[in-house]
Scaffold this motif. Structure first.
Motif, mmCIF file in Angstrom:
data_model
loop_
_atom_site.group_PDB
_atom_site.id
_atom_site.type_symbol
_atom_site.label_atom_id
_atom_site.label_comp_id
_atom_site.label_asym_id
_atom_site.label_seq_id
_atom_site.Cartn_x
_atom_site.Cartn_y
_atom_site.Cartn_z
ATOM 1 N N GLU A 1 0.820 -1.215 0.000
ATOM 2 C CA GLU A 1 0.000 0.000 0.000
ATOM 3 C C GLU A 1 0.855 1.267 0.000
ATOM 4 O O GLU A 1 0.374 2.335 -0.373
ATOM 5 C CB GLU A 1 -0.925 0.000 1.223
ATOM 6 N N LEU A 2 2.095 1.164 0.424
ATOM 7 C CA LEU A 2 2.969 2.341 0.481
ATOM 8 C C LEU A 2 3.681 2.637 -0.833
ATOM 9 O O LEU A 2 4.406 3.635 -0.923
ATOM 10 C CB LEU A 2 4.022 2.148 1.581
ATOM 11 N N ARG A 3 3.483 1.798 -1.834
ATOM 12 C CA ARG A 3 4.190 2.010 -3.094
ATOM 13 C C ARG A 3 3.854 3.411 -3.635
ATOM 14 O O ARG A 3 2.770 3.951 -3.423
ATOM 15 C CB ARG A 3 3.799 0.945 -4.108
ATOM 16 N N ASP A 4 4.811 3.992 -4.333
ATOM 17 C CA ASP A 4 4.669 5.338 -4.913
ATOM 18 C C ASP A 4 4.552 6.431 -3.858
ATOM 19 O O ASP A 4 4.003 7.500 -4.126
ATOM 20 C CB ASP A 4 3.454 5.409 -5.862
ATOM 21 N N THR A 5 5.040 6.164 -2.654
ATOM 22 C CA THR A 5 5.067 7.182 -1.600
ATOM 23 C C THR A 5 6.501 7.329 -1.089
ATOM 24 O O THR A 5 7.311 6.398 -1.219
ATOM 25 C CB THR A 5 4.159 6.816 -0.414
ATOM 26 N N PRO A 6 6.856 8.477 -0.489
ATOM 27 C CA PRO A 6 8.203 8.644 0.076
ATOM 28 C C PRO A 6 8.509 7.614 1.159
ATOM 29 O O PRO A 6 9.660 7.190 1.310
ATOM 30 C CB PRO A 6 8.164 10.061 0.662
ATOM 31 N N MET A 7 7.492 7.189 1.907
ATOM 32 C CA MET A 7 7.693 6.227 2.981
ATOM 33 C C MET A 7 8.162 4.873 2.433
ATOM 34 O O MET A 7 8.892 4.143 3.099
ATOM 35 C CB MET A 7 6.402 6.025 3.777
ATOM 36 N N TYR A 8 7.740 4.548 1.218
ATOM 37 C CA TYR A 8 8.098 3.261 0.637
ATOM 38 C C TYR A 8 9.604 3.176 0.402
ATOM 39 O O TYR A 8 10.241 2.161 0.721
ATOM 40 C CB TYR A 8 7.354 3.061 -0.680
ATOM 41 N N ASP A 9 10.184 4.223 -0.147
ATOM 42 C CA ASP A 9 11.629 4.243 -0.384
ATOM 43 C C ASP A 9 12.390 4.143 0.931
ATOM 44 O O ASP A 9 13.409 3.457 1.021
ATOM 45 C CB ASP A 9 12.028 5.516 -1.125
ATOM 46 N N LEU A 10 11.877 4.817 1.973
ATOM 47 C CA LEU A 10 12.518 4.757 3.284
ATOM 48 C C LEU A 10 12.462 3.338 3.837
ATOM 49 O O LEU A 10 13.454 2.824 4.372
ATOM 50 C CB LEU A 10 11.825 5.725 4.244
ATOM 51 N N PHE A 11 11.316 2.707 3.700
ATOM 52 C CA PHE A 11 11.162 1.344 4.202
ATOM 53 C C PHE A 11 12.069 0.377 3.468
ATOM 54 O O PHE A 11 12.716 -0.470 4.078
ATOM 55 C CB PHE A 11 9.710 0.897 4.069
ATOM 56 N N LYS A 12 12.126 0.476 2.151
ATOM 57 C CA LYS A 12 12.940 -0.452 1.377
ATOM 58 C C LYS A 12 14.416 -0.331 1.741
ATOM 59 O O LYS A 12 15.132 -1.322 1.823
ATOM 60 C CB LYS A 12 12.757 -0.190 -0.125
ATOM 61 N N ALA A 13 14.864 0.899 1.989
ATOM 62 C CA ALA A 13 16.265 1.097 2.377
ATOM 63 C C ALA A 13 16.541 0.480 3.740
ATOM 64 O O ALA A 13 17.565 -0.162 3.960
ATOM 65 C CB ALA A 13 16.594 2.591 2.386
ATOM 66 N N THR A 14 15.591 0.658 4.676
ATOM 67 C CA THR A 14 15.746 0.087 6.012
ATOM 68 C C THR A 14 15.738 -1.423 5.953
ATOM 69 O O THR A 14 16.510 -2.100 6.628
ATOM 70 C CB THR A 14 14.618 0.580 6.931
ATOM 71 N N ARG A 15 14.857 -1.981 5.142
ATOM 72 C CA ARG A 15 14.738 -3.435 5.017
ATOM 73 C C ARG A 15 16.027 -4.040 4.465
ATOM 74 O O ARG A 15 16.484 -5.087 4.904
ATOM 75 C CB ARG A 15 13.556 -3.779 4.115
ATOM 76 N N ALA A 16 16.642 -3.352 3.486
ATOM 77 C CA ALA A 16 17.872 -3.875 2.898
ATOM 78 C C ALA A 16 18.980 -3.951 3.948
ATOM 79 O O ALA A 16 19.800 -4.871 3.938
ATOM 80 C CB ALA A 16 18.307 -2.983 1.737
ATOM 81 N N ARG A 17 18.985 -2.979 4.863
ATOM 82 C CA ARG A 17 19.999 -2.994 5.918
ATOM 83 C C ARG A 17 19.725 -4.104 6.925
ATOM 84 O O ARG A 17 20.645 -4.698 7.483
ATOM 85 C CB ARG A 17 20.033 -1.639 6.625
ATOM 86 N N ARG A 18 18.446 -4.386 7.194
ATOM 87 C CA ARG A 18 18.097 -5.362 8.223
ATOM 88 C C ARG A 18 18.407 -6.793 7.792
ATOM 89 O O ARG A 18 18.783 -7.639 8.598
ATOM 90 C CB ARG A 18 16.614 -5.247 8.580
#
Length: 218
Positions: A149-166
């Motif tokens: 549901e967050l796709r195409d939002t600024p929050m989505y990019d933030l989440f994906k970056a955090t997930r890659a680190r985790r």
């Protein structure tokens, strides 16, 4: 005189542990069939407030997957009977305004209520310990629904970056060890078994500290 606070009715009780996987699967099906359909009917982009709610839900699901448990809410208006949503499906079904059921106001209200009810539900479901590997897989699919549901939002990019680190190599190894532990603990008492994963090592430590009375299922 101390102020008398009413905690969530499920803060100190939980339903049968052995049926938790089926209840989580019911929740997943309900979210996909009801809420995902509702989200698709509202064509306007998510507001910043809505994105924050979705992120909090995603973070809470991540915490559950990692073995954490949510804190019960105070002044809960729901009763234990209402929280048993597998007998009362309407607990998660909201009454939307007739004039504009698929508008921005209805969607914000829907997300606010959904967040509260998910917290109540997971308080009841985590009272008997962390989720198993199979249960965590269901939680990951539920989490994916909200991330979508967050796709195409600024929050989505933030989440994906955090997930890659985790998802480090250490984390992936830990998940593999948890899967092995879960399979072996079906046949060996945790009292006699030396877990491979940090998750089940902590469970065993808690088991021994409490005398082995509360987590006998393992």
């Amino acid at each position: 005189m101390e102020k008398n606070e009413t905690l969530c009715p499920l803060s100190e009780t939980s339903f049968h542990f052995y049926r938790r996987l089926s209840r989580l699967s019911i929740l997943e099906e309900m979210l996909a069939s009801t809420y995902e359909y509702f989200f698709s009917r509202v064509v306007q982009p998510y507001s910043h407030e809505e994105q924050e709610i979705l992120m909090r839900i995603i973070d809470s699901l991540s915490a559950l997957i990692q073995g954490e448990t949510p804190a019960p809410c105070s002044f809960c208006r729901f009763t234990e009977h209402e929280l048993a949503f597998w007998r009362q499906p309407e607990f998660f079904r909201l009454i939307l305004p007739e004039s504009e059921p698929f508008g921005l106001y209805a969607r914000l209200y829907c997300l606010q209520e959904l967040e509260k009810r998910l917290i109540c539900f997971f308080v009841s479901e985590t009272g008997r310990g962390p989720c198993s590997y199979r249960e965590a897989k269901v939680l990951r699919r539920i989490k994916k629904l909200f991330v979508h549901e967050l796709r195409d939002t600024p929050m989505y990019d933030l989440f994906k970056a955090t997930r890659a680190r985790r998802l480090s190599a250490e984390k992936q190894q830990e998940l593999k060890l948890q899967k092995k532990d879960e399979a072996r603990l079906k046949h060996v008492s945790i009292y006699r078994y030396n877990p491979l994963s940090q998750k089940y090592k902590q469970i065993k430590e808690e088991y021994l500290r409490k005398g082995g009375d509360e987590v006998g299922e393992l």
